[in-house]
Design a protein around this motif. Structure first.
Motif, PDB file in Angstrom:
ATOM      1  N   TYR A   1      15.661 -18.325  23.703  1.00 29.37           N
ATOM      2  CA  TYR A   1      15.273 -19.671  24.128  1.00 29.37           C
ATOM      3  C   TYR A   1      16.407 -20.664  23.893  1.00 29.37           C
ATOM      4  O   TYR A   1      16.681 -21.528  24.742  1.00 29.37           O
ATOM      5  CB  TYR A   1      14.024 -20.110  23.367  1.00 29.37           C
ATOM      6  CG  TYR A   1      13.562 -21.498  23.717  1.00 29.37           C
ATOM      7  CD1 TYR A   1      12.921 -21.756  24.916  1.00 29.37           C
ATOM      8  CD2 TYR A   1      13.794 -22.561  22.841  1.00 29.37           C
ATOM      9  CE1 TYR A   1      12.518 -23.042  25.243  1.00 29.37           C
ATOM     10  CE2 TYR A   1      13.389 -23.842  23.163  1.00 29.37           C
ATOM     11  CZ  TYR A   1      12.749 -24.075  24.364  1.00 29.37           C
ATOM     12  OH  TYR A   1      12.355 -25.353  24.689  1.00 29.37           O
ATOM     13  N   VAL A   2      17.082 -20.548  22.751  1.00 31.76           N
ATOM     14  CA  VAL A   2      18.204 -21.439  22.453  1.00 31.76           C
ATOM     15  C   VAL A   2      19.307 -21.267  23.499  1.00 31.76           C
ATOM     16  O   VAL A   2      19.929 -22.240  23.948  1.00 31.76           O
ATOM     17  CB  VAL A   2      18.734 -21.168  21.043  1.00 31.76           C
ATOM     18  CG1 VAL A   2      20.065 -21.880  20.810  1.00 31.76           C
ATOM     19  CG2 VAL A   2      17.720 -21.627  20.000  1.00 31.76           C
ATOM     20  N   VAL A   3      19.553 -20.029  23.900  1.00 34.92           N
ATOM     21  CA  VAL A   3      20.585 -19.772  24.917  1.00 34.92           C
ATOM     22  C   VAL A   3      20.208 -20.433  26.238  1.00 34.92           C
ATOM     23  O   VAL A   3      21.060 -21.035  26.915  1.00 34.92           O
ATOM     24  CB  VAL A   3      20.784 -18.256  25.084  1.00 34.92           C
ATOM     25  CG1 VAL A   3      21.627 -17.964  26.322  1.00 34.92           C
ATOM     26  CG2 VAL A   3      21.448 -17.670  23.856  1.00 34.92           C
ATOM     27  N   GLU A   4      18.937 -20.348  26.627  1.00 37.74           N
ATOM     28  CA  GLU A   4      18.514 -20.987  27.874  1.00 37.74           C
ATOM     29  C   GLU A   4      18.688 -22.500  27.806  1.00 37.74           C
ATOM     30  O   GLU A   4      19.131 -23.134  28.774  1.00 37.74           O
ATOM     31  CB  GLU A   4      17.056 -20.634  28.169  1.00 37.74           C
ATOM     32  CG  GLU A   4      16.846 -19.181  28.570  1.00 37.74           C
ATOM     33  CD  GLU A   4      15.423 -18.907  29.013  1.00 37.74           C
ATOM     34  OE1 GLU A   4      14.597 -19.850  28.961  1.00 37.74           O
ATOM     35  OE2 GLU A   4      15.126 -17.769  29.406  1.00 37.74           O
ATOM     36  N   VAL A   5      18.335 -23.092  26.673  1.00 38.62           N
ATOM     37  CA  VAL A   5      18.519 -24.538  26.514  1.00 38.62           C
ATOM     38  C   VAL A   5      19.995 -24.904  26.566  1.00 38.62           C
ATOM     39  O   VAL A   5      20.388 -25.905  27.179  1.00 38.62           O
ATOM     40  CB  VAL A   5      17.890 -25.015  25.185  1.00 38.62           C
ATOM     41  CG1 VAL A   5      18.232 -26.469  24.914  1.00 38.62           C
ATOM     42  CG2 VAL A   5      16.378 -24.831  25.224  1.00 38.62           C
ATOM     43  N   ALA A   6      20.839 -24.089  25.935  1.00 42.45           N
ATOM     44  CA  ALA A   6      22.275 -24.355  25.949  1.00 42.45           C
ATOM     45  C   ALA A   6      22.837 -24.280  27.367  1.00 42.45           C
ATOM     46  O   ALA A   6      23.677 -25.111  27.756  1.00 42.45           O
ATOM     47  CB  ALA A   6      22.997 -23.363  25.043  1.00 42.45           C
ATOM     48  N   ARG A   7      22.389 -23.302  28.140  1.00 45.56           N
ATOM     49  CA  ARG A   7      22.862 -23.189  29.523  1.00 45.56           C
ATOM     50  C   ARG A   7      22.434 -24.404  30.348  1.00 45.56           C
ATOM     51  O   ARG A   7      23.216 -24.932  31.152  1.00 45.56           O
ATOM     52  CB  ARG A   7      22.319 -21.913  30.158  1.00 45.56           C
ATOM     53  CG  ARG A   7      23.010 -20.654  29.659  1.00 45.56           C
ATOM     54  CD  ARG A   7      22.344 -19.418  30.187  1.00 45.56           C
ATOM     55  NE  ARG A   7      23.012 -18.222  29.710  1.00 45.56           N
ATOM     56  CZ  ARG A   7      22.466 -17.017  29.700  1.00 45.56           C
ATOM     57  NH1 ARG A   7      21.234 -16.849  30.149  1.00 45.56           N
ATOM     58  NH2 ARG A   7      23.142 -15.975  29.248  1.00 45.56           N
TER      59      ARG A   7
ATOM     60  N   LEU B   1      30.058 -34.651  34.387  1.00 43.53           N
ATOM     61  CA  LEU B   1      31.507 -34.736  34.525  1.00 43.53           C
ATOM     62  C   LEU B   1      31.915 -34.803  35.996  1.00 43.53           C
ATOM     63  O   LEU B   1      32.885 -35.484  36.345  1.00 43.53           O
ATOM     64  CB  LEU B   1      32.167 -33.535  33.842  1.00 43.53           C
ATOM     65  CG  LEU B   1      32.020 -33.477  32.314  1.00 43.53           C
ATOM     66  CD1 LEU B   1      32.661 -32.222  31.763  1.00 43.53           C
ATOM     67  CD2 LEU B   1      32.656 -34.708  31.679  1.00 43.53           C
ATOM     68  N   GLU B   2      31.191 -34.085  36.858  1.00 42.28           N
ATOM     69  CA  GLU B   2      31.485 -34.174  38.292  1.00 42.28           C
ATOM     70  C   GLU B   2      31.237 -35.587  38.810  1.00 42.28           C
ATOM     71  O   GLU B   2      32.033 -36.125  39.590  1.00 42.28           O
ATOM     72  CB  GLU B   2      30.607 -33.177  39.058  1.00 42.28           C
ATOM     73  CG  GLU B   2      31.000 -31.722  38.858  1.00 42.28           C
ATOM     74  CD  GLU B   2      30.053 -30.794  39.596  1.00 42.28           C
ATOM     75  OE1 GLU B   2      29.133 -31.310  40.271  1.00 42.28           O
ATOM     76  OE2 GLU B   2      30.220 -29.565  39.491  1.00 42.28           O
ATOM     77  N   ILE B   3      30.125 -36.185  38.372  1.00 45.54           N
ATOM     78  CA  ILE B   3      29.819 -37.551  38.800  1.00 45.54           C
ATOM     79  C   ILE B   3      30.871 -38.519  38.282  1.00 45.54           C
ATOM     80  O   ILE B   3      31.316 -39.430  38.993  1.00 45.54           O
ATOM     81  CB  ILE B   3      28.414 -37.953  38.321  1.00 45.54           C
ATOM     82  CG1 ILE B   3      27.352 -37.096  39.014  1.00 45.54           C
ATOM     83  CG2 ILE B   3      28.158 -39.431  38.559  1.00 45.54           C
ATOM     84  CD1 ILE B   3      25.952 -37.328  38.504  1.00 45.54           C
ATOM     85  N   GLN B   4      31.300 -38.303  37.031  1.00 45.73           N
ATOM     86  CA  GLN B   4      32.330 -39.172  36.462  1.00 45.73           C
ATOM     87  C   GLN B   4      33.634 -39.043  37.235  1.00 45.73           C
ATOM     88  O   GLN B   4      34.298 -40.041  37.535  1.00 45.73           O
ATOM     89  CB  GLN B   4      32.551 -38.817  34.992  1.00 45.73           C
ATOM     90  CG  GLN B   4      33.520 -39.751  34.280  1.00 45.73           C
ATOM     91  CD  GLN B   4      33.722 -39.350  32.833  1.00 45.73           C
ATOM     92  OE1 GLN B   4      33.888 -38.168  32.528  1.00 45.73           O
ATOM     93  NE2 GLN B   4      33.698 -40.315  31.934  1.00 45.73           N
TER      94      GLN B   4
ATOM     95  N   GLU C   1      24.650 -27.248  29.444  1.00 48.07           N
ATOM     96  CA  GLU C   1      25.980 -27.112  30.036  1.00 48.07           C
ATOM     97  C   GLU C   1      25.974 -27.519  31.498  1.00 48.07           C
ATOM     98  O   GLU C   1      26.908 -28.180  31.975  1.00 48.07           O
ATOM     99  CB  GLU C   1      26.460 -25.663  29.901  1.00 48.07           C
ATOM    100  CG  GLU C   1      26.945 -25.318  28.512  1.00 48.07           C
ATOM    101  CD  GLU C   1      27.530 -23.920  28.465  1.00 48.07           C
ATOM    102  OE1 GLU C   1      27.362 -23.170  29.448  1.00 48.07           O
ATOM    103  OE2 GLU C   1      28.150 -23.583  27.461  1.00 48.07           O
ATOM    104  N   ARG C   2      24.928 -27.118  32.213  1.00 50.03           N
ATOM    105  CA  ARG C   2      24.856 -27.509  33.625  1.00 50.03           C
ATOM    106  C   ARG C   2      24.750 -29.027  33.766  1.00 50.03           C
ATOM    107  O   ARG C   2      25.360 -29.629  34.658  1.00 50.03           O
ATOM    108  CB  ARG C   2      23.664 -26.826  34.303  1.00 50.03           C
ATOM    109  CG  ARG C   2      23.850 -25.336  34.513  1.00 50.03           C
ATOM    110  CD  ARG C   2      22.782 -24.784  35.434  1.00 50.03           C
ATOM    111  NE  ARG C   2      21.466 -24.848  34.848  1.00 50.03           N
ATOM    112  CZ  ARG C   2      20.899 -23.888  34.127  1.00 50.03           C
ATOM    113  NH1 ARG C   2      21.569 -22.776  33.903  1.00 50.03           N
ATOM    114  NH2 ARG C   2      19.682 -24.021  33.649  1.00 50.03           N
ATOM    115  N   THR C   3      23.950 -29.644  32.885  1.00 47.68           N
ATOM    116  CA  THR C   3      23.824 -31.099  32.923  1.00 47.68           C
ATOM    117  C   THR C   3      25.153 -31.773  32.611  1.00 47.68           C
ATOM    118  O   THR C   3      25.543 -32.749  33.269  1.00 47.68           O
ATOM    119  CB  THR C   3      22.755 -31.556  31.920  1.00 47.68           C
ATOM    120  OG1 THR C   3      21.508 -30.924  32.225  1.00 47.68           O
ATOM    121  CG2 THR C   3      22.583 -33.060  31.960  1.00 47.68           C
TER     122      THR C   3
END
Length: 408
Positions: free
Chosen positions: A166-172, A182-185, A175-177
């Motif tokens: 579950y922690v790995v899914e939250v981390a992924r 960063l793309e928007i910036q 990261e996507r967010t």
């Protein structure tokens, strides 16, 4: 920008994969050491040390696989878990009634947790739950009874694996967010850079044309007025984003009035005059509001081309045909036609009237814009607009408009 790129490329999963790699190597050595210390207690030591030899070779050979999720494929992890299950189920055969009956360690010992954790890192908590359930069932089967110690170990592995997954899914997701932010910036910074360039060039030129045109007067004053309007619109676009929908007297958006179909003939009627002839059905030609506006704007762009390239007094004809599933609009002039290759030259010069004002609009509507031009015999622009707004929007994203010999 370099720091931002480094933040994206440095995944939070990588430390976990490195830790798992070290864990597998150490626990494989640990399992062999335990078996070596208790070698006299095995009824069938050849089974125990044969399996441990396979386990050690497999672990060392597959260490490079555990550098990241990409190389740990589903078949590979299935073999890894199967090896752990085989070791658990072979324990009674090798150990007999000795340590096995006294809740002693299985042949793979705590190495089994590494296989479960690999599934958690690869596939999240669901893969972790499946792998830990299989391991728990194998432990209960090889013990033959659900002793408190066995249940405790099974539950510990199950909960820990699911929590890590579950922690790995939250981390992924985080990261996507972060990557999206960063793309928007980066896009915002690029927009600011373009705004500076536009301000230093285009806006200043438009302001100069406005001032000089107003000072000269006459036709130049009208040119200056248009330049001023374009300067204001462009300045608003680069500073505030898209222009909001105009509002009517009661404060509601004008778009609210456009919920119903619009009559394309009424919109095209403003172009008709002594030089431009409009022909079409005697009944309203209804289209979705956005489709009607964009089609009328494309016709206006085609007429602008006629005035620019044929002459201000050139004749033009607009023909509207209302079919059951689409509307056909053609704009024909009596000019000299378009020389071969002129469109490509115009695009290279940055003049995108046909590519964007006409073809781009029709493409977004899911329609097509074709052009027939014969030197010395005039030019005809043929627009095809689907009537179904929902299908048009989808088609506009799926396929570009037809190309052809177009106007400039």
């Amino acid at each position: 920008m370099r720091r931002e790129a480094a933040a994206v490329s440095m995944s939070v999963e990588q430390p976990l994969w490195r830790a798992l790699t070290a864990y597998r190597a150490l626990t494989a050595v640990y399992a062999v050491a335990i078996a070596a210390a208790a070698r006299d207690s095995y009824e069938r030591p050849q089974v125990a040390f044969g399996f441990l030899a396979v386990l050690l070779v497999w672990t060392l050979a597959t260490l490079p696989r555990f550098t990241g999720a990409a190389r740990c494929t589903r078949p590979f992890l299935a073999v890894d878990v199967a090896l752990a299950l085989a070791g658990i189920l072979l324990t009674p055969l090798a150990d007999g009634a000795g340590r096995h009956a006294a809740d002693g360690p299985t042949l793979p010992s705590i190495w089994t947790a590494g296989a479960v954790l690999a599934c958690a890192l690869k596939g999240g908590w669901r893969w972790a739950a499946a792998a830990s359930t299989l391991v728990g069932a194998a432990n209960l089967a090889q013990r033959g009874e659900a002793s408190p110690n066995t249940l405790h170990n099974v539950l510990l592995v199950w909960v820990a694996a699911i929590a890590i997954g579950y922690v790995v899914e939250v981390a992924r997701a985080s990261e996507r967010t972060l990557a999206r932010a960063l793309e928007i910036q980066a896009a915002t910074r690029e927009r600011e850079r373009l705004a500076r360039d536009i301000h230093d060039g285009v806006l200043q030129v438009l302001a100069l044309v406005q001032r000089r045109g107003t000072a000269v007067g006459g036709e130049a004053a009208e040119l200056g007025r248009l330049a001023g309007e374009q300067e204001a619109a462009l300045r608003r676009l680069i500073t505030q984003g898209p222009v909001p929908e105009p509002r009517i007297a009661d404060g509601s958006s004008a778009a609210a009035e456009d919920e119903g179909p619009r009559d394309l003939m009424a919109l095209l009627g403003r172009y008709a005059d002594a030089r431009i002839t409009l022909s079409g059905p005697g009944t309203p030609v209804e289209l979705a509001p956005q489709a009607a506006r964009e089609t009328a704007a494309a016709v206006g762009a085609a007429l602008d081309n006629v005035r620019t390239h044929v002459g201000p007094g050139a004749r033009a004809w607009i023909l509207v045909e209302d079919e059951p599933d689409q509307v056909l609009v053609s704009v024909r002039d009596e000019g000299p036609g378009i020389p071969e290759g002129r469109l490509a030259e115009a695009a290279e010069e940055g003049r995108l009237g046909v590519a964007q004002s006409i073809r781009g609009r029709l493409r977004d509507l899911g329609g097509t814009a074709a052009l027939v031009s014969v030197p010395g015999q005039g030019t005809e622009v043929e627009l095809t607009v689907p009537k179904d707004d929902g299908e048009a929007a989808g088609a506009g994203r799926r396929a570009p408009a037809e190309t052809g010999e177009g106007t400039q």
